[in-house]
Design an enzyme around this catalytic site. Structure first.
Site, mmCIF file in Angstrom:
data_model
loop_
_atom_site.group_PDB
_atom_site.id
_atom_site.type_symbol
_atom_site.label_atom_id
_atom_site.label_comp_id
_atom_site.label_asym_id
_atom_site.label_seq_id
_atom_site.Cartn_x
_atom_site.Cartn_y
_atom_site.Cartn_z
ATOM 1 N N ILE A 251 84.287 -98.219 -24.244
ATOM 2 C CA ILE A 251 84.473 -97.890 -25.633
ATOM 3 C C ILE A 251 84.255 -96.366 -25.533
ATOM 4 C CG2 ILE A 251 83.920 -98.025 -28.084
ATOM 5 C CD1 ILE A 251 83.073 -100.924 -27.639
ATOM 6 N N PRO A 252 85.433 -95.683 -25.636
ATOM 7 C CA PRO A 252 85.149 -94.242 -25.406
ATOM 8 C C PRO A 252 84.821 -93.409 -26.390
ATOM 9 C CG PRO A 252 87.336 -94.595 -25.491
ATOM 10 C CD PRO A 252 86.846 -95.874 -25.511
ATOM 11 N N CYS A 253 83.449 -93.510 -26.899
ATOM 12 C CA CYS A 253 83.145 -92.777 -27.937
ATOM 13 C C CYS A 253 82.567 -91.364 -27.590
ATOM 14 C CB CYS A 253 81.800 -93.241 -28.499
ATOM 15 S SG CYS A 253 80.515 -93.491 -27.326
ATOM 16 N N HIS A 254 82.734 -91.004 -26.102
ATOM 17 C CA HIS A 254 82.698 -89.486 -25.779
ATOM 18 C C HIS A 254 83.921 -88.937 -26.097
ATOM 19 C CE1 HIS A 254 84.722 -91.789 -22.344
ATOM 20 N NE2 HIS A 254 85.086 -90.530 -22.185
#
Length: 283
Positions: A251-254
């Site tokens: 879950i690419p919160c970056h």
DNA sequence: GGTTCTCTGCCGC
DNA sequence: GCGGCAGAGAACC
């Protein structure tokens, strides 16, 4: 002056109509169809839908689903049997609820009733180019990918996130899974072909779903994500949901940055965020 | 698997 | 501000 008063009254009118629709949904046995809610509000289904969403941040259907899940939870907490709870929450049949129960409760109803998630979570800690990495898996799928400087810290973090769960170290077979995840973290573009066990509030889930749609090598701002989930004013809440994410990289919160392009924060350290974004941009 | 309902982007008034 | 269409998607049977 006059103009302002008019604008005000329109807004009040809307909030009253939306509030009335919410009460109706809450009182109804089964979710009223969009057309009926709109008719009561005195608006077309199209427009009512938009007004409702702009006020509540969710669609009428989502609102009804969230409310049913809430009733379900409180019925289970009050000690009712699973069947009774399913019925009193307004789910037509038991089987229909079971199909979706993981989505609503993050676990099966019986697990929930037994005091939260006591399921077993297997985990292992490995090393990747970004430091220590912990991969945890429930029987539903990957439930955490955590990164940090040292292994003990990661294990404590996992325990805090799943206080009820029994954590067990992974066996050899599990090591292969960790290797797969590490490979994914090194090259996110490959994608991770493993089921995820995503747990969070309805709002968090919406944010995380939106994050998963950001392609590798690109970024989006918190404001953009808020807009994409139809809740323009929730920029801060979006940032909160990003910070609460337990499944790094998948879950690419970056990939969420400030509107001015600044990196903003990262749950696992801004340096890791920078490194991830640089490697994705380079691929 | 087909049908019906939901949702959203776009446009017109 | 409001309504409506088109088309995609989800839910339901």
């Amino acid at each position: 002056m006059r103009k302002k008063a008019e604008g005000q009254s329109t807004a009040n009118n809307h909030s009253a109509r939306v509030a009335a629709a919410c009460r109706l949904i809450e009182r109804a046995e089964s979710a009223p169809p969009l057309g009926r809610l709109a008719a009561i509000a005195g608006l077309s289904p199209y427009h009512f839908h938009r007004v409702f969403k702009s006020f509540t941040g969710m669609t009428p259907r989502e609102y009804a689903a969230a409310h049913r899940a809430k009733r379900m939870r409180s019925a289970l907490r009050s000690g009712k049997s699973v069947t009774e709870a399913v019925m009193s929450a307004g789910y037509g049949s038991g089987s229909r609820f079971y199909e979706k129960s993981t989505e609503h409760l993050g676990m099966t109803p019986t697990q929930f009733r037994n005091g939260g998630d006591q399921a077993t979570i297997r985990f292992a800690i490995g090393q990747c180019s970004l430091g220590a990495i912990l991969v945890a898996q429930s029987d539903k799928g990957i439930c955490a990918i955590l990164m940090g400087d040292d292994a003990d810290e990661l294990a404590r973090d996992l325990q805090e996130r799943f206080p009820q769960a029994t954590l067990v170290g992974g066996d050899r077979k599990f090591e292969r899974l960790v290797a797969q995840v590490v490979g994914f973290v090194e090259a996110p573009r490959m994608g991770l072909d493993l089921p995820l066990d995503i747990r969070g509030t309805a709002f968090q889930q919406r944010v995380w779903k939106a994050l998963q749609k950001i392609p590798a090598g690109t970024t989006a701002s918190y404001a953009e994500i808020a807009k994409r989930i139809g809740s323009t004013s929730s920029t801060r809440a979006v940032a909160g949901a990003c910070a609460a994410n337990a499944i790094a990289v998948a879950i690419p919160c970056h990939r969420v940055v400030r509107t001015d392009g600044g990196l903003s924060g990262y749950r696992w350290g801004v340096e890791r965020k920078r490194a991830l974004l640089e490697s994705e941009a380079a691929e």
